[in-house]
Design an enzyme around this catalytic site. Sequence first.
Site, PDB file in Angstrom:
ATOM      1  N   CYS A  41      42.722  37.537  36.361  1.00  0.00           N
ATOM      2  CA  CYS A  41      42.063  36.228  36.332  1.00  0.00           C
ATOM      3  C   CYS A  41      41.535  35.938  34.921  1.00  0.00           C
ATOM      4  O   CYS A  41      41.189  36.851  34.174  1.00  0.00           O
ATOM      5  CB  CYS A  41      40.905  36.212  37.336  1.00  0.00           C
ATOM      6  SG  CYS A  41      40.111  34.581  37.470  1.00  0.00           S
ATOM      7  N   ASP A  43      38.770  34.722  34.269  1.00  0.00           N
ATOM      8  CA  ASP A  43      37.316  34.899  34.304  1.00  0.00           C
ATOM      9  C   ASP A  43      36.840  35.783  33.143  1.00  0.00           C
ATOM     10  O   ASP A  43      37.373  36.882  32.938  1.00  0.00           O
ATOM     11  CB  ASP A  43      36.927  35.540  35.650  1.00  0.00           C
ATOM     12  CG  ASP A  43      35.436  35.492  35.906  1.00  0.00           C
ATOM     13  OD1 ASP A  43      34.667  36.010  35.058  1.00  0.00           O
ATOM     14  OD2 ASP A  43      35.022  34.940  36.947  1.00  0.00           O
ATOM     15  N   HIS A  97      39.487  39.753  41.567  1.00  0.00           N
ATOM     16  CA  HIS A  97      38.087  40.204  41.480  1.00  0.00           C
ATOM     17  C   HIS A  97      37.238  39.465  42.499  1.00  0.00           C
ATOM     18  O   HIS A  97      37.481  38.283  42.783  1.00  0.00           O
ATOM     19  CB  HIS A  97      37.531  40.002  40.066  1.00  0.00           C
ATOM     20  CG  HIS A  97      37.367  38.569  39.663  1.00  0.00           C
ATOM     21  ND1 HIS A  97      36.147  37.934  39.672  1.00  0.00           N
ATOM     22  CD2 HIS A  97      38.268  37.649  39.275  1.00  0.00           C
ATOM     23  CE1 HIS A  97      36.324  36.676  39.290  1.00  0.00           C
ATOM     24  NE2 HIS A  97      37.590  36.465  39.045  1.00  0.00           N
TER      25      HIS A  97
HETATM   26 CO    CO Z   1      38.549  34.647  39.063  1.00  0.00          CO
END
Ligand code: CO
Length: 207
Positions: A41, A43, A97
Site C-alpha cells: 500500500c 500508506d 496492512h
Molecule cells: Co493502506
Amino acid sequence: MNLEKIFEHNEDWINKRLNQDKEYFDKLSSGQNPEVLYIGCSDSRVTAEELLGAEPGEVFVHRNIANMVIGLDLNTTSVLDYAVEHLKVKHIIVCGHYNCGGIKSAMIPKDLGIMNPWLRNIRDVYRLHSEELNAIENEGMRYNRLVELNVQEQCVNAVKNPFVQKAMQNGLQVHGWVFDLFTGKLIDLKLDFDSILKNIKEIYDID
Ligand code: CO
C-alpha cells in the site's frame, strides 16, 4: 518536514556508504538483481524496504492504494511482467496492512469521485466474501478480515497473469502478508494456494 534536511541526510548517507565500501555506488549502478517483488500500500506508515530489512537492490517495489493487483492497470501489470519476465524474481509478496484507509473507504457507501473505480475492486472482494464478512459482528474485526481477504484476492489476481503462471511452474512463489500497524508485526497469512487456486487453474489457465 524540512526538505533541506533531506539533502543533508543524502550527503551523510553517501559518506556512510562509502566508508563501509568504497565501491558501493559502482556496484549499485552496475545493475539490479532483486529476488523479491513487493506489492504494498502507498500508506506512509507501511514502508517496503524498512519493513523487509532490505538493502537497495534487493526488492523491486510497487505501491498503490490498498495494494491492488488489477489486470487492466497498466502500471501494476507492467511491474508484474517486468519483475517476472526480466528480473526473474523468485518471490512475489502482496502485503496489506490493518487500518488501511483504502479498504475502509470501500466499506463506506460514499461517492469518492475519481477513486470510485479503484475502490470498486475492493468492493468486489467484499462481494466475493460477503457471507464470511457479514457474519463478523465486530466492525473492526470485519475491517481487518477484509484487509486479509483483499491480500488473498490480489495474490489470486497476480496468479491470473500468464507470465506469473508460467514462472510458478518453475518455482516462483506468491505470498500474502499483512503488516499489523498496532504491533509492528509482519504476518504471513500462509495462504493455501492449492485449495484457493484449484478453480483458478480450471478457469484462468492459459494452456
Ligand atoms: Co493502506
